[in-house]
Design a protein around this motif. Structure first.
Motif, PDB file in Angstrom:
ATOM      1  N   LEU A 200       0.815  -1.210   0.000  1.00 23.04           N
ATOM      2  CA  LEU A 200       0.000   0.000   0.000  1.00 23.04           C
ATOM      3  C   LEU A 200       0.852   1.265   0.000  1.00 23.04           C
ATOM      4  O   LEU A 200       2.003   1.261   0.450  1.00 23.04           O
ATOM      5  N   SER A 201       0.259   2.353  -0.481  1.00 27.51           N
ATOM      6  CA  SER A 201       0.896   3.660  -0.355  1.00 27.51           C
ATOM      7  C   SER A 201       0.932   4.039   1.127  1.00 27.51           C
ATOM      8  O   SER A 201       0.147   3.499   1.930  1.00 27.51           O
ATOM      9  N   PRO A 202       1.796   4.964   1.530  1.00 26.53           N
ATOM     10  CA  PRO A 202       1.857   5.343   2.947  1.00 26.53           C
ATOM     11  C   PRO A 202       0.499   5.779   3.502  1.00 26.53           C
ATOM     12  O   PRO A 202       0.129   5.395   4.610  1.00 26.53           O
ATOM     13  N   GLY A 203      -0.248   6.562   2.723  1.00 28.84           N
ATOM     14  CA  GLY A 203      -1.556   7.022   3.191  1.00 28.84           C
ATOM     15  C   GLY A 203      -2.550   5.885   3.331  1.00 28.84           C
ATOM     16  O   GLY A 203      -3.289   5.809   4.322  1.00 28.84           O
ATOM     17  N   ASP A 204      -2.571   4.985   2.350  1.00 28.88           N
ATOM     18  CA  ASP A 204      -3.483   3.847   2.420  1.00 28.88           C
ATOM     19  C   ASP A 204      -3.092   2.891   3.548  1.00 28.88           C
ATOM     20  O   ASP A 204      -3.954   2.286   4.184  1.00 28.88           O
ATOM     21  N   PHE A 205      -1.796   2.761   3.793  1.00 30.20           N
ATOM     22  CA  PHE A 205      -1.333   1.896   4.871  1.00 30.20           C
ATOM     23  C   PHE A 205      -1.759   2.460   6.224  1.00 30.20           C
ATOM     24  O   PHE A 205      -2.177   1.715   7.127  1.00 30.20           O
ATOM     25  N   GLN A 206      -1.700   3.760   6.377  1.00 29.52           N
ATOM     26  CA  GLN A 206      -2.165   4.384   7.613  1.00 29.52           C
ATOM     27  C   GLN A 206      -3.651   4.128   7.823  1.00 29.52           C
ATOM     28  O   GLN A 206      -4.085   3.797   8.938  1.00 29.52           O
ATOM     29  N   GLN A 207      -4.430   4.275   6.766  1.00 28.44           N
ATOM     30  CA  GLN A 207      -5.859   3.998   6.879  1.00 28.44           C
ATOM     31  C   GLN A 207      -6.117   2.536   7.236  1.00 28.44           C
ATOM     32  O   GLN A 207      -7.000   2.231   8.038  1.00 28.44           O
ATOM     33  N   TRP A 208      -5.334   1.642   6.643  1.00 30.37           N
ATOM     34  CA  TRP A 208      -5.495   0.220   6.968  1.00 30.37           C
ATOM     35  C   TRP A 208      -5.185  -0.025   8.446  1.00 30.37           C
ATOM     36  O   TRP A 208      -5.923  -0.753   9.123  1.00 30.37           O
ATOM     37  N   MET A 209      -4.111   0.563   8.978  1.00 28.17           N
ATOM     38  CA  MET A 209      -3.775   0.387  10.391  1.00 28.17           C
ATOM     39  C   MET A 209      -4.885   0.925  11.283  1.00 28.17           C
ATOM     40  O   MET A 209      -5.238   0.294  12.290  1.00 28.17           O
ATOM     41  N   SER A 210      -5.442   2.076  10.924  1.00 27.48           N
ATOM     42  CA  SER A 210      -6.534   2.656  11.721  1.00 27.48           C
ATOM     43  C   SER A 210      -7.726   1.712  11.770  1.00 27.48           C
ATOM     44  O   SER A 210      -8.284   1.451  12.856  1.00 27.48           O
ATOM     45  N   GLN A 211      -8.121   1.211  10.619  1.00 29.85           N
ATOM     46  CA  GLN A 211      -9.281   0.322  10.554  1.00 29.85           C
ATOM     47  C   GLN A 211      -8.998  -1.011  11.253  1.00 29.85           C
ATOM     48  O   GLN A 211      -9.895  -1.586  11.894  1.00 29.85           O
ATOM     49  N   GLU A 212      -7.771  -1.495  11.143  1.00 34.01           N
ATOM     50  CA  GLU A 212      -7.421  -2.760  11.786  1.00 34.01           C
ATOM     51  C   GLU A 212      -7.395  -2.611  13.307  1.00 34.01           C
ATOM     52  O   GLU A 212      -7.840  -3.501  14.043  1.00 34.01           O
ATOM     53  N   TYR A 213      -6.875  -1.480  13.788  1.00 34.20           N
ATOM     54  CA  TYR A 213      -6.918  -1.202  15.227  1.00 34.20           C
ATOM     55  C   TYR A 213      -8.363  -1.209  15.727  1.00 34.20           C
ATOM     56  O   TYR A 213      -8.685  -1.846  16.749  1.00 34.20           O
ATOM     57  N   ILE A 214      -9.251  -0.530  15.018  1.00 38.07           N
ATOM     58  CA  ILE A 214     -10.661  -0.475  15.413  1.00 38.07           C
ATOM     59  C   ILE A 214     -11.277  -1.872  15.393  1.00 38.07           C
ATOM     60  O   ILE A 214     -12.022  -2.256  16.304  1.00 38.07           O
ATOM     61  N   ARG A 215     -10.955  -2.641  14.371  1.00 38.41           N
ATOM     62  CA  ARG A 215     -11.484  -4.007  14.283  1.00 38.41           C
ATOM     63  C   ARG A 215     -11.030  -4.849  15.472  1.00 38.41           C
ATOM     64  O   ARG A 215     -11.824  -5.602  16.063  1.00 38.41           O
ATOM     65  N   LEU A 216      -9.775  -4.727  15.848  1.00 35.40           N
ATOM     66  CA  LEU A 216      -9.232  -5.552  16.926  1.00 35.40           C
ATOM     67  C   LEU A 216      -9.831  -5.192  18.275  1.00 35.40           C
ATOM     68  O   LEU A 216     -10.095  -6.074  19.104  1.00 35.40           O
ATOM     69  N   VAL A 217     -10.057  -3.909  18.539  1.00 31.90           N
ATOM     70  CA  VAL A 217     -10.708  -3.521  19.796  1.00 31.90           C
ATOM     71  C   VAL A 217     -12.134  -4.050  19.831  1.00 31.90           C
ATOM     72  O   VAL A 217     -12.619  -4.502  20.875  1.00 31.90           O
ATOM     73  N   ASN A 218     -12.811  -4.004  18.685  1.00 34.76           N
ATOM     74  CA  ASN A 218     -14.156  -4.596  18.619  1.00 34.76           C
ATOM     75  C   ASN A 218     -14.112  -6.087  18.932  1.00 34.76           C
ATOM     76  O   ASN A 218     -14.922  -6.604  19.706  1.00 34.76           O
ATOM     77  N   VAL A 219     -13.168  -6.793  18.321  1.00 35.71           N
ATOM     78  CA  VAL A 219     -13.076  -8.244  18.501  1.00 35.71           C
ATOM     79  C   VAL A 219     -12.708  -8.609  19.933  1.00 35.71           C
ATOM     80  O   VAL A 219     -13.317  -9.498  20.539  1.00 35.71           O
ATOM     81  N   HIS A 220     -11.725  -7.921  20.504  1.00 33.31           N
ATOM     82  CA  HIS A 220     -11.150  -8.324  21.789  1.00 33.31           C
ATOM     83  C   HIS A 220     -11.848  -7.725  23.005  1.00 33.31           C
ATOM     84  O   HIS A 220     -11.671  -8.227  24.118  1.00 33.31           O
ATOM     85  N   VAL A 221     -12.607  -6.659  22.809  1.00 25.11           N
ATOM     86  CA  VAL A 221     -13.246  -6.011  23.972  1.00 25.11           C
ATOM     87  C   VAL A 221     -14.756  -5.873  23.774  1.00 25.11           C
ATOM     88  O   VAL A 221     -15.548  -6.471  24.499  1.00 25.11           O
ATOM     89  N   LEU A 222     -15.172  -5.092  22.773  1.00 27.51           N
ATOM     90  CA  LEU A 222     -16.584  -4.751  22.658  1.00 27.51           C
ATOM     91  C   LEU A 222     -17.466  -5.966  22.412  1.00 27.51           C
ATOM     92  O   LEU A 222     -18.479  -6.153  23.094  1.00 27.51           O
ATOM     93  N   SER A 223     -17.094  -6.803  21.449  1.00 25.44           N
ATOM     94  CA  SER A 223     -17.939  -7.956  21.140  1.00 25.44           C
ATOM     95  C   SER A 223     -18.032  -8.906  22.327  1.00 25.44           C
ATOM     96  O   SER A 223     -19.065  -9.542  22.543  1.00 25.44           O
ATOM     97  N   LYS A 224     -16.972  -8.994  23.114  1.00 23.96           N
ATOM     98  CA  LYS A 224     -16.964  -9.881  24.275  1.00 23.96           C
ATOM     99  C   LYS A 224     -17.831  -9.337  25.412  1.00 23.96           C
ATOM    100  O   LYS A 224     -18.153 -10.065  26.352  1.00 23.96           O
ATOM    101  N   ALA A 225     -18.180  -8.061  25.328  1.00 26.23           N
ATOM    102  CA  ALA A 225     -19.098  -7.458  26.294  1.00 26.23           C
ATOM    103  C   ALA A 225     -20.504  -7.336  25.726  1.00 26.23           C
ATOM    104  O   ALA A 225     -21.360  -6.669  26.321  1.00 26.23           O
ATOM    105  N   GLY A 226     -20.751  -7.948  24.579  1.00 26.88           N
ATOM    106  CA  GLY A 226     -22.078  -7.927  23.976  1.00 26.88           C
ATOM    107  C   GLY A 226     -22.448  -6.609  23.338  1.00 26.88           C
ATOM    108  O   GLY A 226     -23.637  -6.282  23.205  1.00 26.88           O
ATOM    109  N   ILE A 227     -21.449  -5.836  22.910  1.00 31.35           N
ATOM    110  CA  ILE A 227     -21.682  -4.527  22.307  1.00 31.35           C
ATOM    111  C   ILE A 227     -21.540  -4.639  20.785  1.00 31.35           C
ATOM    112  O   ILE A 227     -20.584  -5.244  20.297  1.00 31.35           O
TER     113      ILE A 227
END
Length: 378
Positions: A200-227
């Protein structure tokens, strides 16, 4: 079944024994002088302390269940009534979510909280040796020597490429936790991370990291709390605003989109969802294992506050945001802002709170909660 039956059997024996003693000596029943915690009194004390706010919401839980709630005032300058289902930028309470996600990698991979972070930053970034040698624990306890609050990608990269000149003593900095936006995706899958970094380009890679961070918090915290799936962008038509307090005229400001700068702040949740997170962190093993929870508590990873109250120790994290609207230095009358809080208290009590207005200064939320809690025993 043995664990259920035995306590009741013991209690039954105790009752019989006491009854026999009373019959022989004709003494009055033994009375306990132990005070009990009152959630209704706690609610009343909190409401009195928050009387000047334009709007607030809080949820009190005990034994893992909702014990009481309070909703007051308005959530925006249009006069929309406050609601437990209204969304708010939880600000630095985000750090607890980030820490709870990161901790789940500390005991599962070849990494601990004492591991140096250099290997887990993007390889394409210029990394100063001072940064490379910092540990995960130093970031999560604000003892890295890093200073600053701007968490967009550009200041993060500048920080990573610069020497650490400040003492490695506690100094609160949003950058410490925002760096996990770049590291959690690599901790999760280093091979995929490198593939994306090369493709990816630097800008697209940054966007990918942002979205992946959000996905991981959802998977590891929010979904496990039923959110349901959440993020760091406003929820259209359901957001609170940062507002001013009387006697200043009512003005407000939106939070904006934090997707590309979240980690140390920026998650958008309801107060009830914040409550679910603190309850699930405290009373279940859904989010953290007992070992992970102990690691988080013992090292204050994601808990900025730890202090004594009646019956034990409180653990919490607050968040605060404001916008300078009066063009005077610092927070004062005429600015707008909000404060949030999750806190775990003794007596198996938890509190989640959102306040969407500010006056001349920040509310000392920990003092407010400690005083309200300590006065709620009767």
């Amino acid at each position: 079944m043995k664990h259920v039956v035995k306590p009741f059997a013991c209690c039954a024996i105790a009752v019989v024994t006491l009854a026999g003693l009373n019959a022989c000596k004709k003494e009055p029943p033994i009375q306990s002088n132990d005070k009990k915690f009152s959630t209704s009194l706690f609610k009343k004390n909190l409401q009195e302390a928050l009387a000047s706010a334009r709007g607030y919401q809080f949820v009190i839980t005990q034994n893992g269940q909702v014990a009481d709630t309070a909703v007051y005032g308005i959530q925006d300058i249009g006069g929309t009534k406050s609601s437990l289902q209204s969304f708010i930028n939880i600000a630095s309470v985000t750090k607890t979510l980030t820490a709870a996600t990161a901790v789940q990698y500390m005991l599962q991979k070849d990494v601990t909280i004492e591991t140096k972070i250099g290997k887990w930053l993007p390889a394409s970034w210029p990394i100063h040796p001072d940064i490379r040698d910092l540990t995960f624990k130093q970031l999560m306890t604000h003892t890295s020597g890093i200073r600053g609050s701007q968490t967009d990608w550009s200041p993060l990269m500048t920080t990573v490429g610069s020497p650490v000149t400040a003492p490695k003593t506690f100094e609160y900095s949003n950058i410490n936790f925002a760096l996990f936006r770049a590291m959690l995706p690599k901790l999760n899958d280093s091979v995929k991370f490198r593939q994306q970094e090369l493709a990816l380009s630097p800008g697209d890679f940054q966007q990918w990291m942002s979205q992946e961070y959000i996905r991981l918090v959802n998977v590891h915290v929010l979904s496990k709390a039923g959110i349901p799936t959440r993020g760091c962008a406003p929820v259209e038509g359901k957001m609170t605003q940062m507002m001013s307090e009387a006697p200043y005229r009512l003005i407000g400001s939106d939070f904006g989109n934090w997707t590309e700068k979240c980690g140390g702040g920026g998650w958008v949740l309801t107060t009830m969802e914040m409550s679910r997170i603190i309850v699930y962190l405290t009373h279940t093993n859904n989010i953290l294992s007992p070992e992970e929870r102990q690691l988080m508590d013992d090292n204050r990873l994601g808990w900025v506050a730890r202090f004594p109250v009646t019956g034990g120790i409180a653990y919490g994290h607050d968040g605060a945001l404001y916008v300078d609207r009066n063009k005077e230095e610092g927070l004062n009358w005429g600015d707008v802002g909000s404060q949030t809080l999750i806190i775990r208290l003794p007596a198996k009590v938890e509190l989640a709170m959102g306040i969407n207005s500010l006056g001349a200064d920040w509310r000392k939320v920990y003092d407010i909660v400690a005083l309200a809690y300590n006065k709620s025993w009767k």
